[in-house]
Design a protein around this motif. Sequence first.
Motif: not given
Ligand code: PHE
Length: 359
Positions: A162, A176, A181, A202, A216, A256, A258, A291-292
């Motif tokens: 990023q 983001h 969260q 970005r 987002q 990702f 997280f 996601a995840g």
């Molecule tokens: N925050 C990540 C992004 O902008 C997207 C993401 C959010 C991925 C939540 C997984 C869970 O690239």
Amino acid sequence: MDLERLNKRIAEVEAEVASSLPDVTTADALRTLDTAVLGKKGSLGSLLGNIRDYPGDQRGQVGQLVNKAKARIKATLDARLAELQSADIAAEQSQAESYDPTLPGIPKPMGSVHPVTAVQWDVERLFERLGFTVEAGPEMESEHNNFEALNIPATHPARDMQDTFFLVNKMVLRTHTSPVQHRSMKKFGAPLRVIAPGRCFRYETLDASHENTFHQIEGLMIDENISLPNLIALSQMLLREVMQRDVKLRVRPGYFPFVEPGIEIDMNCEICGGSGCPTCKNSGWVEILPAGMVHPKVLAAGNIDTEKYTGFAFGLGLTRLAMMKYGIRDIRVLNSGDLRPIVSPMRLGGPIIAGEGLS
Ligand code: PHE
């Protein structure tokens, strides 16, 4: 002046008044005439001033002659005043009558909702029904919340994923909405259901699919027994709600720091219908929902009991989804001030955004 001359003078004054009256067209002009004739120094009024010049036995007669003339002239002037006033009223009336209240108004251009806002409202409406609260985090965020709290330490290669606008004092323009969260976990604890729409930034080179400012919607659900199928089912609902029909999805692994596991949910490209176009880079698919399952380290950083709770998170590409919904091929249009209206039902009352705003 003898009585005969006085009578003549009075007759002259009355004739002058009669001849000048037609030229008097305003109440002001009439008052001026009144003073010029009837006032103490006026052409008639001054005749009384000379009353001492008459022999004593004529003075009564002089007074009567002048006063009667005064009364006659006064009556003439009053009649003229009434005439002028009724003419004024008539003029006003005819002006009022020329106004036609049934004529159509002058059309004003209608305001409309920005496509990104419209889709944001669609998503908020769905998630509010599902018991989620809508949170807002600041656009100027600490490096800690944007990275460290999300399992991206300073040395982590994922920082390069990023391109970041760094500010002073260890602050960044959030790259983001994921920092919300962390903020929400600390604010509410578990179980937790929040979405967080907002602007992200970005350092990108602009082209048809890249903007330095985009939107987002973060989603986070933490509870007992949350698993990946919950996330996929919800994604399907989400896209159906926005597109108003079933949308073909594709799920593939994604990385990702997280989330673990991380996935990418793609949707069929609505611009070309899947056959391939510049917007989907000829793949027929558009990355819409990274996601995840929330990484245990992220839960722990948010003081969530990782023995008891699991959760999923997603970062919906709101800008991209708005482009899909409204067939917008070039992302740059969205920040360009283009005022063409979109065709979409508008939710009354606007969005409900709780939380800390830009503090
Ligand atoms: N925050 C990540 C992004 O902008 C997207 C993401 C959010 C991925 C939540 C997984 C869970 O690239």
